[in-house]
Design a protein around this motif. Sequence first.
Motif, PDB file in Angstrom:
ATOM      1  N   GLU A   1      40.362  26.416  27.254  1.00 25.86           N
ATOM      2  CA  GLU A   1      39.358  26.969  28.643  1.00 25.86           C
ATOM      3  C   GLU A   1      38.410  27.108  28.515  1.00 25.86           C
ATOM      4  O   GLU A   1      38.420  28.748  28.483  1.00 25.86           O
ATOM      5  N   SER A   2      38.025  27.369  30.097  1.00 27.60           N
ATOM      6  CA  SER A   2      36.674  28.181  30.302  1.00 27.60           C
ATOM      7  C   SER A   2      36.430  29.211  31.094  1.00 27.60           C
ATOM      8  O   SER A   2      38.438  30.255  31.286  1.00 27.60           O
ATOM      9  N   ALA A   3      36.409  30.216  30.802  1.00 29.66           N
ATOM     10  CA  ALA A   3      36.250  31.686  31.005  1.00 29.66           C
ATOM     11  C   ALA A   3      36.768  31.714  32.819  1.00 29.66           C
ATOM     12  O   ALA A   3      38.563  32.642  33.606  1.00 29.66           O
TER      13      ALA A   3
ATOM     14  N   ALA B   1      37.330  35.717  26.519  1.00 24.58           N
ATOM     15  CA  ALA B   1      38.053  37.097  26.799  1.00 24.58           C
ATOM     16  C   ALA B   1      37.637  37.835  27.319  1.00 24.58           C
ATOM     17  O   ALA B   1      38.553  38.758  27.589  1.00 24.58           O
ATOM     18  N   GLU B   2      36.469  38.202  26.528  1.00 25.01           N
ATOM     19  CA  GLU B   2      35.788  39.305  26.848  1.00 25.01           C
ATOM     20  C   GLU B   2      35.247  39.648  29.417  1.00 25.01           C
ATOM     21  O   GLU B   2      35.723  39.752  30.077  1.00 25.01           O
ATOM     22  N   GLN B   3      34.888  37.546  28.820  1.00 23.37           N
ATOM     23  CA  GLN B   3      34.390  37.444  30.998  1.00 23.37           C
ATOM     24  C   GLN B   3      35.714  37.724  31.272  1.00 23.37           C
ATOM     25  O   GLN B   3      35.647  38.141  32.609  1.00 23.37           O
TER      26      GLN B   3
ATOM     27  N   ALA C   1      38.149  39.536  30.714  1.00 26.75           N
ATOM     28  CA  ALA C   1      38.575  40.673  31.300  1.00 26.75           C
ATOM     29  C   ALA C   1      37.997  41.646  32.308  1.00 26.75           C
ATOM     30  O   ALA C   1      38.081  42.000  33.413  1.00 26.75           O
ATOM     31  N   GLU C   2      36.172  41.167  32.390  1.00 25.05           N
ATOM     32  CA  GLU C   2      35.538  41.343  33.000  1.00 25.05           C
ATOM     33  C   GLU C   2      36.050  41.561  34.982  1.00 25.05           C
ATOM     34  O   GLU C   2      36.233  42.343  35.749  1.00 25.05           O
ATOM     35  N   ARG C   3      36.368  39.859  35.096  1.00 25.12           N
ATOM     36  CA  ARG C   3      36.682  38.970  36.051  1.00 25.12           C
ATOM     37  C   ARG C   3      38.531  39.775  36.694  1.00 25.12           C
ATOM     38  O   ARG C   3      38.223  40.256  37.624  1.00 25.12           O
ATOM     39  N   LEU C   4      39.376  40.570  35.772  1.00 26.73           N
ATOM     40  CA  LEU C   4      39.982  41.018  36.026  1.00 26.73           C
ATOM     41  C   LEU C   4      40.868  42.349  35.572  1.00 26.73           C
ATOM     42  O   LEU C   4      41.189  42.960  36.709  1.00 26.73           O
ATOM     43  N   GLY C   5      39.178  43.287  35.806  1.00 20.70           N
ATOM     44  CA  GLY C   5      39.525  44.844  35.377  1.00 20.70           C
ATOM     45  C   GLY C   5      40.177  45.650  34.215  1.00 20.70           C
ATOM     46  O   GLY C   5      40.770  46.392  34.428  1.00 20.70           O
ATOM     47  N   MET C   6      40.036  44.601  33.111  1.00 23.53           N
ATOM     48  CA  MET C   6      41.275  44.526  32.342  1.00 23.53           C
ATOM     49  C   MET C   6      40.497  44.893  30.775  1.00 23.53           C
ATOM     50  O   MET C   6      39.177  44.972  30.492  1.00 23.53           O
TER      51      MET C   6
END
Length: 280
Positions: free
Chosen positions: A50-52, A87-89, A91-96
């Motif tokens: 699925e999409s980020a 995965a990076e996208q 993580a950036e959205r979740l602040g992880m």
Amino acid sequence: MCVVATIAVASCTRLNRAAPTTTSAVVHSTVGEGSALRSLRVATYNVHMESASSIANAITSNAELGAADVLLLQEIEDHGSEATSRAEQVAERLGMSVAYAPGYGLPNGGSHGVAILSRVSLRDVEVLELPYFHVVVNSARRIALAATIEVDGQDVRIYSVHLDNSINPSNRKLQLEPVLRSAKKFSGPIVIAGDLNTSPFCWAASLVPIPCGRQDNAVERAARSSGLQTPVADIGSTSKWIGMRLDAIYTRGFSATSSAVERSVKLSDHLPVWVELELI
């Protein structure tokens, strides 16, 4: 008959997966050095390409998943048309923080792989090569991704795993063995989680599914014989379709205080699983 068989095999071969252009993990930290965990909530989710934005929305819209300290993702992709891996996208959205490792390659030059997202820094990131099995359709390089985090002053080793679908219990245990072997070498607490594809089928000629009981029992026995606990063994199905328990979480050095399958989250053909852990 030989001609038909040759055409069938050739057609299946086209469905098999290419090697990725790189096998290295990508690690990106978005959390500060002062971040710390006292307990640990782990969630695992096969996100089925699925999409980020869809993945991030599914996580943030569910309170139990949104509270995860470590999020293990399988079937997450890195597309050449996007600046960073999904995965990076996410993580950036979740602040992880995030580590992503490609499993197999995509026609556009991207990759399909596994990830570890964490609210604290990831250290000693390692890609483990798992045994390759030719499964006629969708044969692919299989990997596990490992990283170390700190929980209440202790180093904890985390593994995100994705095993083949159409293999039998004996080969499924063999494919997991490098992860169990690596975990034995680590002296501290362990979390192994992911899509183990423990369907209730055995596979004739790696192609035809035959009902043969619960494969999760055999794999869990192997995990327990390696000194691991199986805290979500009785959690029920993790598949959206026919009641299969495909996903698992194994631990060492923790007690589980609560766990669940989030059945309302239907982004993928899998359902996300989480467990709340306390160090022993």
